[in-house]
Structures are given as C-alpha cells and as structure tokens.
Design an enzyme around this catalytic site. Sequence first.
Site, short mmCIF file in Angstrom:
data_model
loop_
_atom_site.label_atom_id
_atom_site.label_comp_id
_atom_site.label_asym_id
_atom_site.label_seq_id
_atom_site.Cartn_x
_atom_site.Cartn_y
_atom_site.Cartn_z
N GLU A 19 -8.83 1.50 -4.17
CA GLU A 19 -9.89 1.16 -3.21
C GLU A 19 -10.69 2.40 -2.83
O GLU A 19 -10.13 3.42 -2.42
CB GLU A 19 -9.26 0.51 -1.96
CG GLU A 19 -10.31 0.10 -0.94
CD GLU A 19 -9.78 -0.86 0.13
OE1 GLU A 19 -8.62 -1.33 0.03
OE2 GLU A 19 -10.55 -1.14 1.07
N GLU B 128 0.83 -1.20 0.00
CA GLU B 128 0.00 0.00 0.00
C GLU B 128 0.86 1.25 0.00
O GLU B 128 1.78 1.37 0.81
CB GLU B 128 -0.89 0.02 1.26
CG GLU B 128 -1.89 -1.12 1.30
CD GLU B 128 -2.79 -1.08 2.54
OE1 GLU B 128 -2.70 -0.12 3.33
OE2 GLU B 128 -3.57 -2.02 2.72
#
Length: 272
Positions: A190, A123
Amino acid sequence: MSVAKKDYKRITTKSLIEMKSNGEKISMLTAYDYTMAKIVDTAGVDVILVGDSASNVMAGHETTLPITLDQMIYHASSVVRAVERALVVVDLPFGSYQSDPKEALRSSIRIMKESGGHAVKLEGGKEIKESIKKILHAGIPVMGHLGLTPQSIYKFGTYSVRAKEEEEAEKLIEDAQMLEKVGCFAVVLEKIPAELAKKVADSISIPVIGIGAGGGVDGQVLVIHDMLGMNNEFSPRFLRRYLNLYEEMTKAIGQYAADVKSQDFPNEKEQY
Ligand code: KIV
C-alpha cells in the site's frame, strides 16, 4: 500488453499464483455486505477483500482501529453468502493478532469457522512472522500487507507515501521475501513508490497486489466505496473513480423525497 485469460470457475490461492506466472493481472476490490459482494462477484473480480476499512466506510470511524473481530466476522459472513467465484480474504482487525501467535491463530480460526472466508490478511513484516507461521501451520492461507499499514497510523502519524527512504525500502523488500518464504500466498503493498513495488513484485514468486503502488505489480485493489465515488471527501492520487455515486445517489434520493412530499409517489400503478 494483453494476456489470454483463463476461465476460472472458482478462484483459489493457487489460481492467483498461476495468474502471476501467466502474466495475468489480478483484480481485487473490497466488499462488506451481501448485496455489494454479489455485484462484485458477478462482475468477475478475482478477490474480494473484507477489509478493516469497513471501520471507515461502513461505521464512520476515523481509523481502522475500532472495528472488532465480531464485526469483521459479521461483514465477512454476509459477503461469503453472496460469492460463487471470487476468493474471499478477511482482514484480521487491530488487537486480534498482535499480542502473540496463539491469539493470532485463535482469531483466524474464528474468522474461518464463523464467516466461511477463504483466507486472512494481516499487516506487518518480521514482527509478526511467528504469528503468520502459526496461522499457516493450521492450514489457513495468509495474505501479507506491507507499506502503509493503516492499523499503525498512530505510529506513522500520517497516511503519506511509505518507504521513500532507503532503509525503510530495504526492510520492506526483506519483509516481502520473508512473507513468501514462510508460505503466504500473496502480499498487498500500500502506497509506496511504483519503482520499489515493481522491484518487490519481480523479486518474489507470489502475487503482489498494489494500492497506490503503480502498475508494475501483479494486481490492483481499491476500496469499493472510493472507486464508485460514494465518498467525495477522499481523493488520493492513486484513486480512479469509475462513477460519481455520491452525486447520483443524492440526486435520486432527493427526487424520491420530493415525490413523496408532492404526492407524485406512489401513483395509481404503484399501489394495490
Ligand atoms: O482494509 C482495506 O480495505 C485494505 C485495503 C486498502 C488493501 O486493507
């Protein structure tokens, strides 16, 4: 629009890039154990993500932060043993790559050697650029993850939609372009506005896989427990439930318990 599907015997990072250029959407689901991975692979899902969401759905933690590298390797090796076709991507857990590029490489090597996974996901954007480069230089494929990045939940303070403001949206576009430039093979977006996600997908040649990012991207990912309806406490707008397994399983298990109590189970045919 329907697109002719090529029959891939084994999905590789190259197959995914080819799918994007042919306009074929990419399907991705999470799995964390052998039995589930076998079903997901047999059903023809292209990419299996051994997500750090295992921390939530397998271990019952509130966030993804507590799961360890050893635990991710355990889940990933169980998944790899089941899979014949899908590409298996494994999340680098919180604390296994943020310190420095060498740590990121060491953690990625452990995942590849000890689980047999095919790629890692991590991430973040430009803050972890050097780590991504280091992993890629070692020949390990990397999938990026931008937008809502659950490992930073205590920085965000909420799981609400990201990049609604222009400044954050611009940084996200720059980060996605950087991920393509350094050599990532795909990126997960996301929970961001659909329009922004489409803009990102149109601006880079590597596949963009969305979760809560609308239909204008190159593929979709969901957490398997959520799409099978195993968890009835989590109902974000982006989630489509294909089954209500929570109810079905509770009913079946309740029936089993009742049958044992009433001595209906086992019957004569169910014994030796
Ligand atoms: O851990 C996970 O399941 C993920 C998906 C939500 C993309 O990162």
